[in-house]
Design an enzyme around this catalytic site. Structure first.
Site, PDB file in Angstrom:
ATOM      1  N   ARG A 249       5.580 -13.050   9.289  1.00 57.74           N
ATOM      2  CA  ARG A 249       6.286 -11.994   8.919  1.00 57.74           C
ATOM      3  C   ARG A 249       7.576 -11.811   9.687  1.00 57.74           C
ATOM      4  NH1 ARG A 249       2.508  -8.104   9.244  1.00 57.74           N
ATOM      5  NH2 ARG A 249       3.761  -6.344   9.377  1.00 57.74           N
TER       6      ARG A 249
ATOM      7  N   GLU B 194       0.777  -1.267  -0.077  1.00 59.95           N
ATOM      8  CA  GLU B 194      -0.027   0.001   0.034  1.00 59.95           C
ATOM      9  C   GLU B 194       0.897   1.028   0.283  1.00 59.95           C
ATOM     10  OE1 GLU B 194      -2.543   0.481   3.241  1.00 59.95           O
ATOM     11  OE2 GLU B 194      -3.603   2.161   2.347  1.00 59.95           O
TER      12      GLU B 194
ATOM     13  N   LYS C 270       4.161  -0.383   9.695  1.00 59.65           N
ATOM     14  CA  LYS C 270       4.158   1.115   8.943  1.00 59.65           C
ATOM     15  C   LYS C 270       3.818   2.072   9.883  1.00 59.65           C
ATOM     16  CE  LYS C 270       3.229  -0.007   4.603  1.00 59.65           C
ATOM     17  NZ  LYS C 270       2.393   0.158   3.291  1.00 59.65           N
TER      18      LYS C 270
END
Ligand code: ATP
Ligand code: MG
Length: 562
Positions: A263, A37, A273
């Site tokens: 992750r 994103e 983020k």
């Protein structure tokens, strides 16, 4: 030491792909994607996903798309798109002409939503956001159906088109999938597909006031692009049935398979983020490319190489369980790559002036020395030697212990690539008592040769010629956080390491470094690996320390230098 992986790695994801190839599931095709994103710069965790998705495509002669997952206008921007493109390319990967934007699918996604309404699989719900939350139930309690769940197809179509037309305020209505409010999986309890959000989008401007939710847009984007293996992180495991539900209803044919992996979590930093945005916005760091940041742009500025990052990603592999990787493994990979490729140079961080009393006053000798001890292809350079030099302050002790193999009263030491010098006397600052100058003598027969009389000189120190050296600024970096797992702390900024940046502004680098350029990397002998910073000006280099020579955090490693 672990060698860079040359053979193809194996892991549970590649096992799945091998199986699919055996059963010819997608006619032998392998198509992956990396779907960031564009609401921030990518970090080392994203790099793991980049290496995985593009690496699989390379290994299986498949394709990997770069797709901007840009369905939420808040915080997305072209700056971030450009940074992602730059960073993925820098990491060494190529998507040919397959750069896509989920926002290019808005019209089709809207049609898909209309299709769901027509088939009775979606409805406009007019509960408030709070009411929707209340109706959703919990892990232990089933949800309750919305009173709007049984609206007619006509009414839903009318309301949905008016949502699009901008007739309603944010939050007045949402479009929901009609699935199962009693499902054990909360994700399946009539999830929201579209919401009203009067926010301009960096690409579609004000064309839209309704935006699709991630769960709806992502799987359909995958299917539209013919993705075969949709690799994502573990937190989406519960969303997989929903992923399949949307694709099955709307795009018949072989369906992309969602596969989840753990992750990357890295010690002494944060890889969310949201938190990285906070660090930037609240000026805890100097920007996305602050060399202390775990972002790709920060690591590039620091001097990490794409090879080192790719090798790190190969070494950590992919697994199904969450874990915390020690940042020293990343630093090890960086060190290993730079050790092989960085030219050697001399730089003095804390200068102490040395006068060689018996060296002719205007003589300058140019000493030719190798740029790399093991790699003659890296060539040589000329190192000027003259009567006045700088050495490190801590390479001299007035009262040294026995095992100290550097300079002190009555002692000798070798200057790297040059002569053996002997201590003669010192000059102290009258007020502070600090040693500000040494007087030494040199042994003319020892230029790159042992003393003729066979005496042993054990220590070797680095130096620069005072007259020729270039004044330099050197920035030393330490861990950004003081604790191992700041990501698990709510108030993580409390654990920031306030001493993570130390600026040394009166260093001296050997003369050849006067023409360095941003991005060039060196091993400063005995000190570590350094990279010229973009702040470098002509004749005034600025260097970032990439990593020290040894892992100073590994307790067993002992002292900094010998
Ligand atoms: P946040 O960090 O706030 O959770 P995000 O990581 O979801 O945001 P995206 O831009 O959506 O940000 O991520 C793009 C891709 O990178 C996704 O496929 C995601 O699964 C993957 N990814 C993100 N963080 C990591 C990580 N730490 N380790 C491995 N993959 C990651
Ligand atoms: Mg995400």
């Amino acid at each position: 030491m672990t060698q860079p992986t040359t053979s193809n790695p194996t892991d549970f994801i590649r096992d799945i792909i091998d199986d699919d190839l055996r059963t010819n599931k997608h006619e032998g095709r392998v198509a992956t994607r990396f779907p960031p994103e564009p609401n921030g710069y990518i970090h080392i965790g994203h790099a793991k996903s980049v290496c995985l998705n593009f690496g699989i495509a390379q290994q299986y002669q498949g394709t990997c798309n770069l797709r901007m997952d840009d369905t939420d206008p808040l915080g997305e921007s072209m700056e971030f798109v450009e940074s992602i493109i730059h960073d993925v390319r820098w990491l060494g990967f190529d998507w040919a002409d397959r750069l896509f934007y989920a926002s290019d699918y808005f019209e089709r996604l809207y049609s898909f939503a209309v299709e769901l309404i027509r088939s009775g699989d979606a409805y406009v719900c007019s509960l408030t956001p709070d009411e929707i939350r209340e109706h959703r139930g919990s892990f232990t309690e089933p949800g309750r159906e919305s009173p709007y769940r049984n609206r007619s197809v006509e009414e839903n179509l009318d309301l949905f088109s008016r949502m699009r037309a901008g007739e309603f305020a944010d939050g007045a209505h949402v479009l929901r999938a009609k699935i199962d409010m009693a499902s054990a999986n909360i994700v399946m309890r009539d999830p929201i597909i579209y919401r009203i959000k009067r926010e301009p989008h960096y690409r579609t401007g004000t064309d839209w006031v309704i935006y699709p939710m991630y769960d709806f847009a992502h799987c359909l984007s995958d299917a539209l692009e013919g993705i075969t293996h949709s690799i994502c992180t573990l937190e989406f495991e519960n969303n997989r049935p929903l992923y399949d539900w949307f694709v099955e209803k709307l795009i018949p044919g072989p369906r992309p398979k969602q596969i989840e992996f753990a992750r990357l979590n890295l010690s002494y930093t944060v890889l969310s983020k949201r938190r990285l945005i906070e660090l930037v916005k609240n000026h805890f760091v100097q920007g996305w490319d602050d060399p202390r940041m775990p972002t790709v742009t920060g690591m590039r500025r620091r001097g990490y190489t794409p090879e080192a990052i790719r090798n790190f990603c190969a070494q950590i592999g992919v697994a199904k369980n969450d874990n915390l990787i020690d940042i020293s493994l990343l630093e090890h990979c960086v060190r290993e790559d730079l050790n092989a490729h960085a030219p050697r140079a001399l730089c003095v961080l804390h200068p102490l002036r040395v006068v060689i009393d018996n060296y002719p006053e205007d003589l300058v000798e140019e000493i030719e020395c190798p740029n790399h001890p093991q790699d003659p292809d890296m060539g040589t350079r000329k190192l000027p030697f003259s009567r006045e030099l700088y050495i490190e302050q801590d390479d001299f002790l007035e009262d040294p212990p026995k095992k100290y193999h550097r300079l002190g009263p009555g002692r000798e030491v070798r200057l790297r690539n040059a002569y053996v010098i002997r201590y003669e006397s010192m000059v102290k600052d009258e007020k502070t008592g600090q040693v500000i100058e040494l007087h030494c003598s040199y042994d003319p027969g020892t230029r790159n040769a042992p003393p003729a009389d066979g005496r042993k000189v054990q220590g070797v120190i680095h130096w620069v010629s005072a007259r020729h050296a270039v004044p330099a600024e050197v920035r030393l970096y330490d861990r950004l956080f003081r604790i191992e797992d700041p990501g698990s702390e709510e108030d993580y900024t409390k654990h920031l390491n306030r001493e993570s940046l130390e600026i040394l502004s009166s260093c001296y680098a050997e003369s050849s470094l006067g023409t360095t350029e941003p991005g060039l990397k060196y091993q400063f002998e005995r000190l570590g690996y350094f990279c010229a910073d973009p702040d470098t000006a002509p004749g005034k280099p600025v260097f970032n320390r990439i990593v020290p020579l040894r892992d100073s955090w590994a307790k067993a490693a002992g002292g900094r230098k010998g």
